[in-house]
Design a protein around this motif. Sequence first.
Motif, PDB file in Angstrom:
ATOM      1  N   ALA A 103     -13.863 -16.054  37.406  1.00 45.55           N
ATOM      2  CA  ALA A 103     -13.017 -15.732  38.549  1.00 45.55           C
ATOM      3  C   ALA A 103     -12.367 -16.988  39.116  1.00 45.55           C
ATOM      4  O   ALA A 103     -11.204 -16.959  39.502  1.00 45.55           O
ATOM      5  CB  ALA A 103     -13.821 -15.021  39.623  1.00 45.55           C
ATOM      6  N   ASN A 104     -13.122 -18.090  39.159  1.00 43.93           N
ATOM      7  CA  ASN A 104     -12.554 -19.336  39.656  1.00 43.93           C
ATOM      8  C   ASN A 104     -11.438 -19.839  38.750  1.00 43.93           C
ATOM      9  O   ASN A 104     -10.442 -20.365  39.227  1.00 43.93           O
ATOM     10  CB  ASN A 104     -13.643 -20.396  39.804  1.00 43.93           C
ATOM     11  CG  ASN A 104     -14.510 -20.145  41.016  1.00 43.93           C
ATOM     12  OD1 ASN A 104     -14.096 -19.437  41.922  1.00 43.93           O
ATOM     13  ND2 ASN A 104     -15.699 -20.695  41.023  1.00 43.93           N
TER      14      ASN A 104
ATOM     15  N   ARG B 273      -9.508 -17.935  36.847  1.00 42.24           N
ATOM     16  CA  ARG B 273      -8.371 -17.038  37.063  1.00 42.24           C
ATOM     17  C   ARG B 273      -7.700 -17.336  38.396  1.00 42.24           C
ATOM     18  O   ARG B 273      -6.483 -17.354  38.490  1.00 42.24           O
ATOM     19  CB  ARG B 273      -8.836 -15.582  37.040  1.00 42.24           C
ATOM     20  CG  ARG B 273      -9.154 -15.090  35.671  1.00 42.24           C
ATOM     21  CD  ARG B 273      -9.494 -13.618  35.706  1.00 42.24           C
ATOM     22  NE  ARG B 273     -10.200 -13.257  34.500  1.00 42.24           N
ATOM     23  CZ  ARG B 273     -11.244 -12.465  34.443  1.00 42.24           C
ATOM     24  NH1 ARG B 273     -11.712 -11.925  35.545  1.00 42.24           N
ATOM     25  NH2 ARG B 273     -11.824 -12.199  33.302  1.00 42.24           N
ATOM     26  N   MET B 274      -8.517 -17.542  39.414  1.00 43.30           N
ATOM     27  CA  MET B 274      -7.960 -17.821  40.731  1.00 43.30           C
ATOM     28  C   MET B 274      -7.200 -19.146  40.725  1.00 43.30           C
ATOM     29  O   MET B 274      -6.134 -19.253  41.328  1.00 43.30           O
ATOM     30  CB  MET B 274      -9.075 -17.848  41.775  1.00 43.30           C
ATOM     31  CG  MET B 274      -8.550 -18.006  43.182  1.00 43.30           C
ATOM     32  SD  MET B 274      -7.425 -16.701  43.651  1.00 43.30           S
ATOM     33  CE  MET B 274      -8.547 -15.604  44.407  1.00 43.30           C
ATOM     34  N   LYS B 275      -7.741 -20.130  40.045  1.00 42.17           N
ATOM     35  CA  LYS B 275      -7.074 -21.425  39.960  1.00 42.17           C
ATOM     36  C   LYS B 275      -5.734 -21.280  39.251  1.00 42.17           C
ATOM     37  O   LYS B 275      -4.719 -21.814  39.703  1.00 42.17           O
ATOM     38  CB  LYS B 275      -7.971 -22.425  39.243  1.00 42.17           C
ATOM     39  CG  LYS B 275      -7.463 -23.831  39.281  1.00 42.17           C
ATOM     40  CD  LYS B 275      -8.459 -24.776  38.634  1.00 42.17           C
ATOM     41  CE  LYS B 275      -7.992 -26.205  38.700  1.00 42.17           C
ATOM     42  NZ  LYS B 275      -8.934 -27.119  38.083  1.00 42.17           N
TER      43      LYS B 275
ATOM     44  N   PHE C  99      -3.947 -18.539  39.004  1.00 43.10           N
ATOM     45  CA  PHE C  99      -3.082 -17.766  39.897  1.00 43.10           C
ATOM     46  C   PHE C  99      -2.505 -18.644  41.004  1.00 43.10           C
ATOM     47  O   PHE C  99      -1.320 -18.562  41.315  1.00 43.10           O
ATOM     48  CB  PHE C  99      -3.862 -16.595  40.501  1.00 43.10           C
ATOM     49  CG  PHE C  99      -3.090 -15.836  41.538  1.00 43.10           C
ATOM     50  CD1 PHE C  99      -2.073 -14.974  41.163  1.00 43.10           C
ATOM     51  CD2 PHE C  99      -3.372 -16.003  42.888  1.00 43.10           C
ATOM     52  CE1 PHE C  99      -1.347 -14.285  42.123  1.00 43.10           C
ATOM     53  CE2 PHE C  99      -2.655 -15.319  43.844  1.00 43.10           C
ATOM     54  CZ  PHE C  99      -1.646 -14.456  43.453  1.00 43.10           C
ATOM     55  N   LEU C 100      -3.337 -19.482  41.609  1.00 43.16           N
ATOM     56  CA  LEU C 100      -2.867 -20.352  42.676  1.00 43.16           C
ATOM     57  C   LEU C 100      -1.852 -21.368  42.172  1.00 43.16           C
ATOM     58  O   LEU C 100      -0.876 -21.684  42.871  1.00 43.16           O
ATOM     59  CB  LEU C 100      -4.037 -21.058  43.351  1.00 43.16           C
ATOM     60  CG  LEU C 100      -4.939 -20.170  44.205  1.00 43.16           C
ATOM     61  CD1 LEU C 100      -6.129 -20.962  44.729  1.00 43.16           C
ATOM     62  CD2 LEU C 100      -4.160 -19.569  45.351  1.00 43.16           C
TER      63      LEU C 100
END
Length: 182
Positions: free
Chosen positions: A49-50, A52-54, A56-57
């Motif tokens: 998740a981190n 993917r979130m990174k 995405f950000l």
Amino acid sequence: MTRDEAQPVAQLDPQRRAAFGPHFILALRRLAAAVQLAQTLGLKGSIRANRRMKSFLIMAGALFLLFIVFMARVRKRQKAHREVCQAVFDAAYAKSEDVPSLQMSYGFGMPIFKVTHLSRAAHERSELSGANASFLRGVQAACEECGTQANPYDASRAIHFAWLEVGNEVLFPSGASRDDAR
């Protein structure tokens, strides 16, 4: 955290176990299993998740930066158009005794103008002297690149001529009379 290291959330001593009954015990076991499952998934899933979130950000930040650069370009182009069109307006109406006011805005990315004369007679004098036509030609030359090949810029549709006079009475936006304006 391994399964052996995980602390059970709810454990009852044997005396309380007998007092609460089997349904309560099953509910506590389900709650403990759910918490344990959430902890296990949270530890393994958080790395993915981190990432993917990174990603995405980073993509969102790049899009935002691209948007900011685009808006800066648009503002710079609009400021240049405004300065050029104001110079064209000043040159076209330099010899007029009643200089009209100019309002410039943008609609669908194209410049739009409103030239407001003090009276219909002043508008007709500007028309006869060629000031309105000169302004129209100047705007067409200055803003020609604003249109597309399918929809070229047409200054005659983008310039609106108006006057403040209604009948024999002159109306001013501020409510002042004709004597106050001079």
